[in-house]
Design a protein around this motif. Structure first.
Motif, PDB file in Angstrom:
ATOM      1  N   CYS A  64       0.832  -1.208   0.000  1.00 28.26           N
ATOM      2  CA  CYS A  64       0.000   0.000   0.000  1.00 28.26           C
ATOM      3  C   CYS A  64       0.867   1.259   0.000  1.00 28.26           C
ATOM      4  O   CYS A  64       0.606   2.216  -0.738  1.00 28.26           O
ATOM      5  N   ASP A  65       1.911   1.252   0.824  1.00 27.66           N
ATOM      6  CA  ASP A  65       2.793   2.407   0.898  1.00 27.66           C
ATOM      7  C   ASP A  65       3.565   2.595  -0.402  1.00 27.66           C
ATOM      8  O   ASP A  65       3.799   3.724  -0.834  1.00 27.66           O
ATOM      9  N   LEU A  66       3.958   1.497  -1.034  1.00 27.43           N
ATOM     10  CA  LEU A  66       4.636   1.593  -2.318  1.00 27.43           C
ATOM     11  C   LEU A  66       3.706   2.187  -3.370  1.00 27.43           C
ATOM     12  O   LEU A  66       4.109   3.063  -4.151  1.00 27.43           O
ATOM     13  N   ALA A  67       2.468   1.725  -3.405  1.00 29.07           N
ATOM     14  CA  ALA A  67       1.506   2.235  -4.382  1.00 29.07           C
ATOM     15  C   ALA A  67       1.260   3.725  -4.205  1.00 29.07           C
ATOM     16  O   ALA A  67       1.021   4.451  -5.180  1.00 29.07           O
ATOM     17  N   ALA A  68       1.318   4.200  -2.965  1.00 32.29           N
ATOM     18  CA  ALA A  68       1.057   5.606  -2.659  1.00 32.29           C
ATOM     19  C   ALA A  68       2.322   6.460  -2.670  1.00 32.29           C
ATOM     20  O   ALA A  68       2.274   7.632  -2.288  1.00 32.29           O
ATOM     21  N   ASP A  69       3.443   5.885  -3.106  1.00 32.65           N
ATOM     22  CA  ASP A  69       4.727   6.611  -3.157  1.00 32.65           C
ATOM     23  C   ASP A  69       5.129   7.148  -1.795  1.00 32.65           C
ATOM     24  O   ASP A  69       5.688   8.250  -1.686  1.00 32.65           O
ATOM     25  N   ARG A  70       4.893   6.343  -0.750  1.00 35.36           N
ATOM     26  CA  ARG A  70       5.293   6.756   0.593  1.00 35.36           C
ATOM     27  C   ARG A  70       6.634   6.150   1.012  1.00 35.36           C
ATOM     28  O   ARG A  70       7.062   6.324   2.157  1.00 35.36           O
ATOM     29  N   ILE A  71       7.306   5.448   0.105  1.00 36.84           N
ATOM     30  CA  ILE A  71       8.561   4.780   0.441  1.00 36.84           C
ATOM     31  C   ILE A  71       9.700   5.435  -0.333  1.00 36.84           C
ATOM     32  O   ILE A  71       9.642   5.529  -1.560  1.00 36.84           O
ATOM     33  N   GLU A  72      10.704   5.887   0.385  1.00 41.77           N
ATOM     34  CA  GLU A  72      11.898   6.409  -0.252  1.00 41.77           C
ATOM     35  C   GLU A  72      12.995   5.343  -0.150  1.00 41.77           C
ATOM     36  O   GLU A  72      13.402   4.957   0.926  1.00 41.77           O
ATOM     37  N   GLY A  73      13.448   4.860  -1.299  1.00 38.93           N
ATOM     38  CA  GLY A  73      14.372   3.744  -1.308  1.00 38.93           C
ATOM     39  C   GLY A  73      13.613   2.448  -1.503  1.00 38.93           C
ATOM     40  O   GLY A  73      12.737   2.345  -2.346  1.00 38.93           O
ATOM     41  N   ALA A  74      13.921   1.440  -0.679  1.00 41.42           N
ATOM     42  CA  ALA A  74      13.325   0.108  -0.849  1.00 41.42           C
ATOM     43  C   ALA A  74      12.670  -0.352   0.454  1.00 41.42           C
ATOM     44  O   ALA A  74      13.277  -0.259   1.520  1.00 41.42           O
ATOM     45  N   ALA A  75      11.450  -0.858   0.356  1.00 33.43           N
ATOM     46  CA  ALA A  75      10.822  -1.527   1.489  1.00 33.43           C
ATOM     47  C   ALA A  75      11.377  -2.941   1.590  1.00 33.43           C
ATOM     48  O   ALA A  75      11.599  -3.611   0.578  1.00 33.43           O
ATOM     49  N   VAL A  76      11.604  -3.399   2.817  1.00 31.62           N
ATOM     50  CA  VAL A  76      12.167  -4.739   3.022  1.00 31.62           C
ATOM     51  C   VAL A  76      11.397  -5.428   4.135  1.00 31.62           C
ATOM     52  O   VAL A  76      11.235  -4.888   5.235  1.00 31.62           O
ATOM     53  N   LEU A  77      10.945  -6.649   3.839  1.00 32.67           N
ATOM     54  CA  LEU A  77      10.229  -7.481   4.810  1.00 32.67           C
ATOM     55  C   LEU A  77      11.219  -8.367   5.556  1.00 32.67           C
ATOM     56  O   LEU A  77      12.119  -8.954   4.941  1.00 32.67           O
ATOM     57  N   THR A  78      11.033  -8.479   6.853  1.00 36.50           N
ATOM     58  CA  THR A  78      11.819  -9.421   7.656  1.00 36.50           C
ATOM     59  C   THR A  78      10.863 -10.258   8.487  1.00 36.50           C
ATOM     60  O   THR A  78       9.777  -9.799   8.850  1.00 36.50           O
ATOM     61  N   PRO A  79      11.257 -11.503   8.804  1.00 37.44           N
ATOM     62  CA  PRO A  79      10.337 -12.405   9.497  1.00 37.44           C
ATOM     63  C   PRO A  79       9.955 -11.953  10.900  1.00 37.44           C
ATOM     64  O   PRO A  79       8.921 -12.341  11.437  1.00 37.44           O
ATOM     65  N   GLY A  80      10.800 -11.134  11.557  1.00 36.44           N
ATOM     66  CA  GLY A  80      10.543 -10.801  12.957  1.00 36.44           C
ATOM     67  C   GLY A  80      11.030 -11.916  13.850  1.00 36.44           C
ATOM     68  O   GLY A  80      11.753 -12.820  13.441  1.00 36.44           O
ATOM     69  N   ARG A  81      10.608 -11.843  15.089  1.00 41.45           N
ATOM     70  CA  ARG A  81      11.092 -12.838  16.067  1.00 41.45           C
ATOM     71  C   ARG A  81      10.067 -13.946  16.248  1.00 41.45           C
ATOM     72  O   ARG A  81       8.902 -13.745  16.098  1.00 41.45           O
TER      73      ARG A  81
END
Length: 339
Positions: free
Chosen positions: A322-339
């Motif tokens: 959603c944030d990518l579609a709305a151009d709210r991300i500068e650079g690259a979004a990255v997903l991590t699994p968390g703990r």
């Protein structure tokens, strides 16, 4: 111990991102087939292609596919006839998943054009999950000691940007225009600047223009503006066909525009004399070869780029898109699994 099930996101109903086309599920951990390895995901960057697949701009090739093709992880189990990658090897999984190796394109070194090519997160489940499989011949060994979230964007944004830079035929010390300034563009700009190019960034985001200046761009203006000087070459990263005439008009004689995306909105009519005459060239960029991937990753290892990332837990993959579609991300979004 490899679990029986894992958390993942699947494209349940392709459509506008606001309609929540992604669904969070529990699915079995896949088993690697012959020549494949099972990889535990450390990080998966979010690519605009994931958005195109989720929204249906790229038609699904299989139901309920797990997206994601910029994966950093570790081999946890080999499949049959998998001699090279031992458990715990750190690898990258990218967009290109397989080619036939026999067609005329593969034989001449243009495997990115193979009609039988398959792709991670489109033809096979990708990295918006805890685990995925990859043919070992299409996995990239990665260095230790670099955070996974900094390596993940290199596996598509970096590689495709590198190929786009090759395709635009930028002469040594030339003037390069970059249209759009997201994950791929901010990495590509750094390569070009390091090689001596003068880079002009044209993008609608004020924050992205500021990032471009901090990375060494000679200028940064609005997407529809003219650069301060004629361009020897340009790359269009934004999926906006209306910018093609704008970028072509900004080229000097003999200049080339490379369109880097897999999806582009309709291109308006071109005026031959204004946009193409004097040997201006318009080119597309179609995926990449493994040779491109190896060359770029060697370059990035020797001269690490400044990778601007925005972290998200895997639980928030839908929000990242959603944030990518709305151009709210500068650079690259990255997903991590968390703990």
């Amino acid at each position: 111990m490899i679990p029986a099930e894992m958390d993942a996101w699947v494209v349940a109903r392709p459509g506008p991102i606001t309609s929540h086309p992604l669904e969070r599920v529990r699915i079995p951990v896949p088993e690697p087939g012959p020549g494949e390895v099972l990889v535990k995901v450390e990080a998966c960057a979010v690519c605009r292609t994931d958005l195109h697949l989720t929204e249906g701009d790229l038609p699904p090739r299989r139901p309920r596919t797990v997206p994601g093709h910029e994966v950093v992880g570790r081999v946890v189990a080999p499949g049959p006839d998998t001699p090279r990658l031992a458990p715990d090897t750190r690898v990258g999984v990218a967009w290109l998943r397989s080619t036939c190796g026999r067609c005329r394109y593969c034989r001449r070194g243009a495997e990115n054009l193979c009609p039988a090519s398959t792709y991670t997160g489109w033809d096979a489940d990708g990295g918006y999950a805890g685990y995925l499989t990859v043919p070992e011949d299409y996995a990239y060994p990665l260095p230790e000691g670099v955070p996974a979230e900094k390596l993940a964007p290199l596996l598509c944004a970096g590689i495709i940007g590198y190929r786009a830079l090759l395709r635009c035929d930028l002469p040594p010390g030339g003037r390069l225009g970059i249209y759009g300034f997201g994950a791929s563009a901010h990495l590509t700009a750094q390569i070009a600047i390091a090689q001596g190019a003068v880079v002009h960034v044209l993008t609608r985001s004020a924050a992205a223009r500021e990032l471009a200046r901090t990375l060494g761009a000679a200028s940064a203006g609005g997407a529809a503006e003219a650069p301060p000087e004629p361009l020897d070459a340009a790359i269009l990263f934004a999926p906006a066909g209306e910018l093609v005439p704008t970028a072509l008009a900004a080229l000097d004689r003999g200049g080339t525009l490379a369109v880097a995306g897999i999806h582009l909105s309709d291109i308006p009519s071109l005026d031959y004399r204004r946009h193409l005459f004097q040997e201006r060239t318009l080119r597309s960029v179609t995926a990449n070869t493994r040779a491109d991937g190896r060359a770029y990753l060697e370059l990035a290892t020797a001269h690490p780029p400044k990778v601007t990332t925005v972290p998200y837990l895997l639980d928030a993959a839908d929000q990242a898109l959603c944030d990518l579609a709305a151009d709210r991300i500068e650079g690259a979004a990255v997903l991590t699994p968390g703990r």
